[in-house]
Write an enzyme that holds these catalytic residues in place. Structure first.
Site, PDB file in Angstrom:
ATOM      1  N   HIS A  61       0.836  -1.198   0.000  1.00  0.00           N
ATOM      2  CA  HIS A  61       0.000   0.000   0.000  1.00  0.00           C
ATOM      3  C   HIS A  61       0.876   1.255   0.000  1.00  0.00           C
ATOM      4  CE1 HIS A  61      -3.677   2.294   0.719  1.00  0.00           C
ATOM      5  NE2 HIS A  61      -2.983   3.004   1.587  1.00  0.00           N
ATOM      6  N   CYS A 112      -1.205  -2.062 -18.661  1.00  0.00           N
ATOM      7  CA  CYS A 112      -1.796  -1.114 -17.710  1.00  0.00           C
ATOM      8  C   CYS A 112      -1.306  -1.352 -16.286  1.00  0.00           C
ATOM      9  CB  CYS A 112      -3.325  -1.167 -17.756  1.00  0.00           C
ATOM     10  SG  CYS A 112      -4.031  -2.763 -17.284  1.00  0.00           S
TER      11      CYS A 112
END
Length: 565
Positions: free
Chosen positions: A187, A490
């Site tokens: 994160h 992506c």
């Protein structure tokens, strides 16, 4: 001068004073009891009051945060009142354990259970530890952990950052992030890249640097040093100059000999899309539709979905917008769609597979996308995540066509899709490589674990071989169909300027990334011809390790040093 080495996850060279994240509440002593001057009932009341206080504080912060940050804080607030956690703690209190020790042990048990489940559930252990520390701090009357405040910019150091912490991080005050744990897809790493902050993770000792110490951080090299000297100061100053000189993306990605490489943006909302358009993105290569679903207990209506998608489409009239259908499961569980008790959610019912257990959700989403597309000038493409077989691709393609969506495609995230790309692309019009998951599944390495950072690297030759195979399969499918079958990227790999060159050399046609990465990637691509990119790709493919491939390619891209990369 003390030097630390970790994993560089976001480039940049800065100098500043360190501020440490406040320490978590210390573990209560084993065997700590509530004593003779109170009762089990009183301790239980204290625990419940602490739970409500922590939940209320997190909700207060959620109300003042942005939409994305608010969702993170709301999820953490729910965990602070988790019935299983409180029930387990209450049992321990009734057996004589103090409220502090009871919630600590109960939190440990919940975390161990989640860790044993693996995948997304294992990732939630950090949240449990965060909530446990907040509850103990509340019970002891101590300040809750959180981002420190300062009147001047600083470098934030910590063991790692919990989602509830990073959700309220002020990027105007934080110069860089350094942590002693975490991995390249943690994160913390993802947040740093999104905010454009230099960051180094998995740097042992970062959490022990004394507050106020001046340090130099190189987010590309993964290095940290205290008490920087003239050389480090010169490098940091040069970074500022290079960043200013780089300017903004001019809106046209291409190699030095004019081979076009459209540079697109990854977005999750209308706000993101407008910012990407302002940054010069040539379109959207990944619209994460989860933003409509993640903070919901029930499925949003087609009207709600269509309105949200319309915002994104309207930001790119006349340009390509690639919509990824709902990627629920694994790290994105949804109460109305996924099973949180799966033993290994990363290998479970996620993405396209959720249609087998909850029929209708995908159809309704496609109808909402089609409705928004009909009212928009954007060129809307739609792709499904977690496609593994040609049969799945065929079924998805037919669903799209039935709703009037004429540009269906697939995500290539698992090795089976890469290896059978020719068969898959006989049924759909394009593919997009999700390099984060493709790397994780190819190397059998959880992308959140710092210990596996060396394996979880998109420069791994095996991953690049699968990229090459995907492109080759697409070219064969295109030849037999007499129509183009483009392959884009992506995943995070597209934002690495050196790796972006390799991907173009392998035949990838478009690259999609955070809008902040556009100027650098464009500049590096413009420094090589297509033939040179192919030569560099061959070098990376021939390497025996990820580090060897990265080093050989970077040595042949002197512009990286010029740009401070």
């Amino acid at each position: 001068m003390t030097k630390l080495t970790g994993v560089g996850v976001s480039p940049g060279r800065v100098i500043g004073p360190v501020l440490q994240m406040p320490g978590r509440a210390r573990e209560p002593l084993q065997g700590e009891t509530w004593g003779a001057d109170t009762t089990a009932e009183a301790e239980t009341v204290r625990l419940k009051a602490a739970s409500k206080a922590v939940q209320a504080e997190l909700k207060r912060r959620a109300d003042a945060a942005s939409k994305d940050a608010s969702a993170v804080l709301e999820a953490t607030a729910m965990m602070a009142a988790d019935p299983m956690l409180l029930k387990s703690a209450t049992k321990l209190i009734n057996a004589g354990t103090s409220a502090e020790r009871a919630v600590w042990e109960a939190g440990s048990a919940v975390a161990e259970m989640l860790l044993s489940l693996g995948g997304y559930m294992a990732e939630r252990t950090q949240d449990v530890h965060d909530v446990r520390a907040r509850l103990v701090a509340e019970l002891r009357g101590l300040p809750a952990p959180g981002i420190p405040t300062s009147d001047r910019p600083f470098i934030l150091a910590a063991e790692d950052l919990a989602p509830a912490d990073t959700a309220t991080l002020d990027a105007t005050k934080v110069l860089a992030l350094i942590t002693s744990s975490g991995g390249p897809q943690s994160h913390t790493a993802i947040l740093a890249r999104a905010l454009g902050l230099p960051a180094v993770v998995a740097a042992s000792g970062a959490e022990a640097i004394e507050a106020g110490t001046e340090v130099y951080v190189d987010g590309a090299a993964g290095s940290i040093c205290t008490d920087p000297g003239d050389e480090e100061r010169a490098l940091a100053a040069r970074w500022v100059e290079q960043s200013a000189a780089l300017g903004t993306f001019n809106g046209t990605g291409a190699t030095a000999d004019g081979h076009p490489v459209p540079l697109l943006a990854n977005v999750g909302s209308g706000k993101d899309a407008r910012a990407a358009a302002a940054a010069g993105a040539e379109g959207v290569g990944l619209l994460r539709t989860e933003f409509c679903f993640l903070d919901r207990e029930t499925e949003p209506s087609p009207d709600e979905q269509a309105a949200a998608y319309q915002e994104v489409f309207d930001a790119f009239p006349g340009s390509k917008v690639v919509v990824r259908t709902l990627d629920a499961g694994a790290d994105k569980p949804l109460p109305f769609l996924t099973d949180a008790t799966e033993p290994n959610p990363a290998l479970g019912v996620r993405g396209y597979r959720t249609g087998s257990v909850s029929p209708g959700v995908l159809t309704r989403q496609l109808k909402a996308i089609a409705r928004a597309a009909a009212d928009s000038e954007a060129e809307v493409w739609v792709m499904a995540p977690m496609i593994s077989t040609a049969a799945e691709a065929q079924a998805f393609g037919e669903m799209c066509l039935a709703e009037g969506l004429n540009r269906p495609g697939v995500m290539v995230e698992v090795p089976s899709a890469a290896l059978t790309s020719e068969a898959i692309l006989q049924h759909v019009g394009f593919a997009s490589l999700g390099t984060n998951d493709l790397t994780q599944y190819t190397m059998a390495a959880d992308r959140q674990l710092g210990q596996l950072a060396a394996l979880n690297d998109s420069w791994q030759p095996a991953v690049l071989q699968l990229v090459k195979h995907t492109v080759a399969g697409a070219e064969s499918a295109a030849a037999s169909a007499a129509t183009e079958k483009p392959v884009g990227v992506c995943g995070e790999a597209a934002a690495d300027p050196a790796l972006a060159v390799v991907l173009v050399g392998l035949g990838v046609s478009t690259l999609s990334m955070s809008a902040r990465a556009l100027p650098t990637v464009a500049a590096v691509l413009a420094s090589v011809t297509r033939h040179e990119a192919q030569e560099l790709a061959a070098l990376a493919l021939a390497a025996t390790t990820a580090e060897q491939g990265r080093s050989m390619v970077r040595e042949r891209l002197p512009i990286l040093e010029t740009l401070g990369q």
